[in-house]
Design a protein around this motif. Structure first.
Motif, mmCIF file in Angstrom:
data_model
loop_
_atom_site.group_PDB
_atom_site.id
_atom_site.type_symbol
_atom_site.label_atom_id
_atom_site.label_comp_id
_atom_site.label_asym_id
_atom_site.label_seq_id
_atom_site.Cartn_x
_atom_site.Cartn_y
_atom_site.Cartn_z
ATOM 1 N N LYS A 66 -28.442 -47.025 100.960
ATOM 2 C CA LYS A 66 -29.216 -48.263 100.865
ATOM 3 C C LYS A 66 -28.353 -49.410 100.343
ATOM 4 O O LYS A 66 -28.525 -50.562 100.745
ATOM 5 N N ALA A 67 -27.400 -49.073 99.461
ATOM 6 C CA ALA A 67 -26.486 -50.085 98.930
ATOM 7 C C ALA A 67 -25.417 -50.483 99.947
ATOM 8 O O ALA A 67 -24.667 -51.432 99.716
ATOM 9 N N GLY A 68 -25.335 -49.740 101.068
ATOM 10 C CA GLY A 68 -24.405 -50.103 102.134
ATOM 11 C C GLY A 68 -23.073 -49.380 102.098
ATOM 12 O O GLY A 68 -22.099 -49.842 102.709
ATOM 13 N N TYR A 69 -23.037 -48.225 101.432
ATOM 14 C CA TYR A 69 -21.772 -47.490 101.292
ATOM 15 C C TYR A 69 -21.910 -46.082 101.854
ATOM 16 O O TYR A 69 -23.009 -45.575 102.061
ATOM 17 N N ASP A 70 -20.773 -45.437 102.096
ATOM 18 C CA ASP A 70 -20.716 -44.109 102.694
ATOM 19 C C ASP A 70 -20.862 -43.047 101.604
ATOM 20 O O ASP A 70 -19.981 -42.903 100.751
ATOM 21 N N PRO A 71 -21.955 -42.254 101.601
ATOM 22 C CA PRO A 71 -22.152 -41.235 100.568
ATOM 23 C C PRO A 71 -21.182 -40.058 100.681
ATOM 24 O O PRO A 71 -21.092 -39.234 99.768
ATOM 25 N N ASN A 72 -20.445 -39.989 101.796
ATOM 26 C CA ASN A 72 -19.466 -38.916 101.970
ATOM 27 C C ASN A 72 -18.081 -39.315 101.476
ATOM 28 O O ASN A 72 -17.147 -38.530 101.579
ATOM 29 N N ASN A 73 -17.962 -40.526 100.965
ATOM 30 C CA ASN A 73 -16.651 -41.024 100.543
ATOM 31 C C ASN A 73 -16.744 -41.595 99.130
ATOM 32 O O ASN A 73 -16.552 -42.780 98.912
ATOM 33 N N LEU A 74 -17.036 -40.742 98.150
ATOM 34 C CA LEU A 74 -17.125 -41.134 96.755
ATOM 35 C C LEU A 74 -15.907 -40.603 96.013
ATOM 36 O O LEU A 74 -15.520 -39.450 96.192
ATOM 37 N N GLU A 75 -15.305 -41.453 95.187
ATOM 38 C CA GLU A 75 -14.133 -41.042 94.412
ATOM 39 C C GLU A 75 -14.460 -41.098 92.929
ATOM 40 O O GLU A 75 -14.504 -42.175 92.336
ATOM 41 N N PRO A 76 -14.695 -39.935 92.298
ATOM 42 C CA PRO A 76 -15.039 -39.928 90.873
ATOM 43 C C PRO A 76 -13.799 -39.930 89.976
ATOM 44 O O PRO A 76 -12.736 -39.427 90.337
ATOM 45 N N SER A 77 -13.964 -40.514 88.812
ATOM 46 C CA SER A 77 -12.947 -40.446 87.764
ATOM 47 C C SER A 77 -13.628 -40.829 86.461
ATOM 48 O O SER A 77 -14.812 -41.170 86.451
ATOM 49 N N ASP A 78 -12.919 -40.718 85.376
ATOM 50 C CA ASP A 78 -13.444 -41.294 84.147
ATOM 51 C C ASP A 78 -12.321 -41.851 83.311
ATOM 52 O O ASP A 78 -11.154 -41.549 83.519
ATOM 53 N N PHE A 79 -12.702 -42.742 82.437
ATOM 54 C CA PHE A 79 -11.749 -43.408 81.562
ATOM 55 C C PHE A 79 -12.194 -43.192 80.135
ATOM 56 O O PHE A 79 -13.319 -43.521 79.772
ATOM 57 N N ASP A 80 -11.334 -42.584 79.338
ATOM 58 C CA ASP A 80 -11.649 -42.303 77.939
ATOM 59 C C ASP A 80 -10.782 -43.180 77.054
ATOM 60 O O ASP A 80 -9.567 -43.025 77.007
ATOM 61 N N GLY A 81 -11.415 -44.118 76.366
ATOM 62 C CA GLY A 81 -10.703 -45.024 75.471
ATOM 63 C C GLY A 81 -10.742 -44.582 74.027
ATOM 64 O O GLY A 81 -10.417 -45.360 73.140
ATOM 65 N N GLY A 82 -11.173 -43.344 73.762
ATOM 66 C CA GLY A 82 -11.234 -42.835 72.390
ATOM 67 C C GLY A 82 -12.601 -43.040 71.784
ATOM 68 O O GLY A 82 -13.367 -42.103 71.613
ATOM 69 N N SER A 83 -12.934 -44.279 71.462
ATOM 70 C CA SER A 83 -14.236 -44.565 70.852
ATOM 71 C C SER A 83 -15.274 -44.991 71.887
ATOM 72 O O SER A 83 -16.410 -45.272 71.543
ATOM 73 N N TYR A 84 -14.896 -45.039 73.138
ATOM 74 C CA TYR A 84 -15.804 -45.408 74.218
ATOM 75 C C TYR A 84 -15.326 -44.722 75.483
ATOM 76 O O TYR A 84 -14.200 -44.215 75.551
ATOM 77 N N LYS A 85 -16.185 -44.692 76.482
ATOM 78 C CA LYS A 85 -15.849 -43.985 77.710
ATOM 79 C C LYS A 85 -16.544 -44.637 78.892
ATOM 80 O O LYS A 85 -17.612 -45.228 78.742
ATOM 81 N N PHE A 86 -15.932 -44.535 80.068
ATOM 82 C CA PHE A 86 -16.550 -44.952 81.317
ATOM 83 C C PHE A 86 -16.490 -43.780 82.292
ATOM 84 O O PHE A 86 -15.442 -43.156 82.452
ATOM 85 N N LEU A 87 -17.608 -43.487 82.958
ATOM 86 C CA LEU A 87 -17.639 -42.585 84.094
ATOM 87 C C LEU A 87 -17.641 -43.486 85.322
ATOM 88 O O LEU A 87 -18.478 -44.384 85.440
ATOM 89 N N VAL A 88 -16.704 -43.264 86.223
ATOM 90 C CA VAL A 88 -16.447 -44.205 87.318
ATOM 91 C C VAL A 88 -16.675 -43.532 88.669
ATOM 92 O O VAL A 88 -16.331 -42.362 88.855
ATOM 93 N N CYS A 89 -17.223 -44.300 89.595
ATOM 94 C CA CYS A 89 -17.355 -43.837 90.972
ATOM 95 C C CYS A 89 -16.938 -44.973 91.897
ATOM 96 O O CYS A 89 -17.479 -46.084 91.799
ATOM 97 N N ASP A 90 -15.971 -44.726 92.759
ATOM 98 C CA ASP A 90 -15.509 -45.714 93.720
ATOM 99 C C ASP A 90 -16.148 -45.416 95.078
ATOM 100 O O ASP A 90 -16.114 -44.281 95.548
ATOM 101 N N LEU A 91 -16.731 -46.442 95.683
ATOM 102 C CA LEU A 91 -17.380 -46.350 96.983
ATOM 103 C C LEU A 91 -16.695 -47.320 97.929
ATOM 104 O O LEU A 91 -16.065 -48.278 97.482
#
Length: 196
Positions: A66-91
């Motif tokens: 619905k957002a206009g992206y390919d659900p078969n082409n997701l690239e997960p990663s995460d970024f840990d800054g120690g006191s904070y964190k991001f869970l990332v998904c590239d579409l």
């Protein structure tokens, strides 16, 4: 998407460095990215909440489509800054690439960093499905649009890059971003942890 991940690391680190107190200090310079195959971890600071939403694992296929992206082409990663964190998904799509970052820093911290990041950046407060947020544009980076909105544990940060095909079609990189954010906000879980 390497440029997006590097930008996320710089924005997140600088955001917290600007808000750091004398007792906590800025995040370590050696903060590293790890793969999303590792389980999300609680942040090391008790002041930060557990991230409840992992975009690559939690977004239903129909929401991605619905957002206009390919659900078969997701690239997960995460970024840990120690006191904070991001869970990332590239579409990706023919027109845009989109980074969805779910993090346990506040929209207020992120907005302050956006304003510090570039003196020419225009940061506009918005509301996404009843959640406070902002949209940011930098005239020096006309192919990039940033949008963030509040989550119960912190924020969801969207960073979209316009591909040449969209530029050639005369599209504005921020067109439709708020609707994309509303679509993603509707999929946020309530009261549970992100999947391991």
């Amino acid at each position: 998407m390497k440029a997006f991940k590097a930008l996320l690391a710089v924005l997140a680190a600088a955001s917290l460095a600007g808000c750091a107190s004398a007792t906590t200090g800025p995040p370590a310079a050696g903060s590293t990215a790890v793969t999303a195959s590792q389980s999300p971890k609680a942040s090391e600071s008790s002041a930060r909440q557990q991230i409840l939403f992992d975009p690559c694992k939690s977004l239903p296929r129909e929401v991605v489509m619905k957002a206009g992206y390919d659900p078969n082409n997701l690239e997960p990663s995460d970024f840990d800054g120690g006191s904070y964190k991001f869970l990332v998904c590239d579409l990706s799509s023919d027109m845009y690439s989109l980074g969805i970052s779910s993090g346990n820093i506040s929209v207020t911290e992120q907005q302050a960093q956006q304003k510090r990041d570039s003196p020419t950046k225009v940061v506009t407060p918005i509301t996404v499905a009843g959640r406070s947020g902002f949209e940011a544009r930098d005239p020096s980076r006309p192919n990039m649009c940033t949008l963030a909105f509040q989550a119960s544990y912190g924020e969801v940060l969207l960073t979209r890059y316009q591909r040449e095909k969209a530029t050639d079609a005369g599209l504005d990189v921020c067109d439709g971003m708020q609707q994309t954010a509303v679509t993603i906000a509707a999929a946020l879980p309530v009261g549970r942890r992100a999947p391991a």
